[in-house]
Design an enzyme around this catalytic site. Structure first.
Site, PDB file in Angstrom:
ATOM      1  N   ASP A   1      44.171  39.437  36.943  1.00  0.00           N
ATOM      2  CA  ASP A   1      43.729  38.072  36.634  1.00  0.00           C
ATOM      3  C   ASP A   1      44.368  37.044  37.575  1.00  0.00           C
ATOM      4  O   ASP A   1      45.492  37.235  38.040  1.00  0.00           O
ATOM      5  CB  ASP A   1      44.087  37.759  35.174  1.00  0.00           C
TER       6      ASP A   1
ATOM      7  N   ARG B   1      36.105  29.875  44.242  1.00  0.00           N
ATOM      8  CA  ARG B   1      36.561  30.970  43.372  1.00  0.00           C
ATOM      9  C   ARG B   1      36.215  32.333  43.996  1.00  0.00           C
ATOM     10  O   ARG B   1      36.990  33.274  43.931  1.00  0.00           O
ATOM     11  CB  ARG B   1      35.900  30.876  41.988  1.00  0.00           C
TER      12      ARG B   1
ATOM     13  N   HIS C   1      38.254  35.893  44.799  1.00  0.00           N
ATOM     14  CA  HIS C   1      37.892  37.290  44.466  1.00  0.00           C
ATOM     15  C   HIS C   1      37.986  38.174  45.720  1.00  0.00           C
ATOM     16  O   HIS C   1      38.450  39.302  45.657  1.00  0.00           O
ATOM     17  CB  HIS C   1      36.482  37.362  43.886  1.00  0.00           C
TER      18      HIS C   1
ATOM     19  N   LEU D   1      45.458  60.597  43.294  1.00  0.00           N
ATOM     20  CA  LEU D   1      45.339  59.517  42.300  1.00  0.00           C
ATOM     21  C   LEU D   1      43.928  59.449  41.709  1.00  0.00           C
ATOM     22  O   LEU D   1      42.940  59.524  42.443  1.00  0.00           O
ATOM     23  CB  LEU D   1      45.675  58.175  42.981  1.00  0.00           C
TER      24      LEU D   1
ATOM     25  N   GLU E   1      53.514  50.103  27.208  1.00  0.00           N
ATOM     26  CA  GLU E   1      54.468  49.026  27.474  1.00  0.00           C
ATOM     27  C   GLU E   1      53.706  47.928  28.207  1.00  0.00           C
ATOM     28  O   GLU E   1      52.981  48.200  29.163  1.00  0.00           O
ATOM     29  CB  GLU E   1      55.614  49.541  28.362  1.00  0.00           C
TER      30      GLU E   1
END
Ligand code: IPE
Ligand code: IPE
Ligand code: MG
Length: 258
Positions: free
Chosen positions: A25, A38, A42, A136, A212
């Site tokens: 965010d 904006r 991004h 990954l 967590e």
């Protein structure tokens, strides 16, 4: 990468989280601070995605789940949604060769059918090209929300019960988990949210039961390797009790290391 050595020296490499999830965010605010659009925020956020994916892969983290576009994000202005969709398609096309080279496998989570066809094609191609990768696992959440996912799961279970394949009393937590888009993926150990908000915004509500949480004011485009390493170091200072007492946890840890 020059700072990887510095990072690994600071961390306990035997106690890295298996699964890290990130609510990326702050792109809009990053742009506004610079009097930019904006959408430029991004675009800059994509650099962070590439950087953090690379670091997670280099560190040997098994699962990285990125919240890229929520179900609620469809409510944004049309031009912003269009720009984001375009950026997603472009990024996946551009990055796929590097992902393959780094042995990163892409998985898509969310209501992918709602995305424009050309973007779906790019994503599908990226998914296919990386399907043999064994390093990954990069889970990209697109048009994803947890309530959408849980509602879907409820529907699937109800339909199995209706067909007589399942009895209501046979439904367990594992049954529910197996109907989610994260089926087969361990729950996140660490959930990071950048951008300063302290909320979960409809992300992995079921899966984060014992994760967590790490909140940082750093805006996503500014989230660099050092910031990621700090989150990992903070995680390593936590005691995960899963409802038990601290003494029980200590006993369990000493048993498992005996
Ligand atoms: C996150 O950045 C990216 C997406 C939700 C797609 P934002 O666009 O929410 O940035 P802020 O929160 O307005 O700064
Ligand atoms: C959460 O960010 C969704 C993503 C990062 C994709 P938002 O910016 O949409 O969340 P809210 O609206 O501030 O809760
Ligand atoms: Mg936001």
């Amino acid at each position: 990468m020059d700072d990887i050595k510095e990072i690994t020296e600071r961390l306990d490499m035997d106690r890295l989280p298996v699964h890290v999830a990130i609510i990326m965010d702050g792109n809009g605010r990053w742009a506004r601070k610079r009097a930019m659009l904006r959408t430029e925020g991004h675009a800059e956020g994509v650099n962070s995605v590439n950087r953090i994916t690379r670091l997670a892969s280099d560190l040997g983290i098994r699962f990285l789940t990125l919240y890229a576009f929520s179900t609620e994000n469809w409510k944004r202005p049309r031009e912003e949604v269009d720009a984001l969709m375009h950026l997603i398609g472009w990024t996946i096309r551009k990055e796929t060769p590097d992902l393959v080279k780094n042995n990163v496998r892409i998985h898509l989570l969310g209501e992918i059918d709602r995305l424009p066809e050309s973007v779906r094609k790019d994503l599908e191609e990226g998914r296919r090209a990386t399907s043999g990768c064994t390093g990954l696992n990069l889970n990209i959440c697109l048009s994803y929300s947890s309530r959408w996912e849980l509602t879907n799961a409820a529907r699937k279970i109800a339909s199995l019960v209706e067909k007589g394949e399942f009895k209501p009393e046979d439904i367990t937590e594992d049954t529910v988990a197996s109907m989610l888009s994260t089926k087969g993926i361990p729950d996140p150990d660490l959930l990071i949210r950048t951008g300063g908000e302290h909320r979960i915004s409809n992300f992995l509500l079921w899966q984060c039961a014992y994760s967590e949480f790490y909140f940082t004011p750093v805006l996503w485009p500014d989230f660099d390797n050092k910031a990621f390493a700090e989150a990992l170091a903070d995680y390593q200072n936590r005691e995960r009790r899963f409802g038990m007492t601290s003494d029980q946890v200590a006993e369990k840890t000493s048993e498992s290391t005996e």
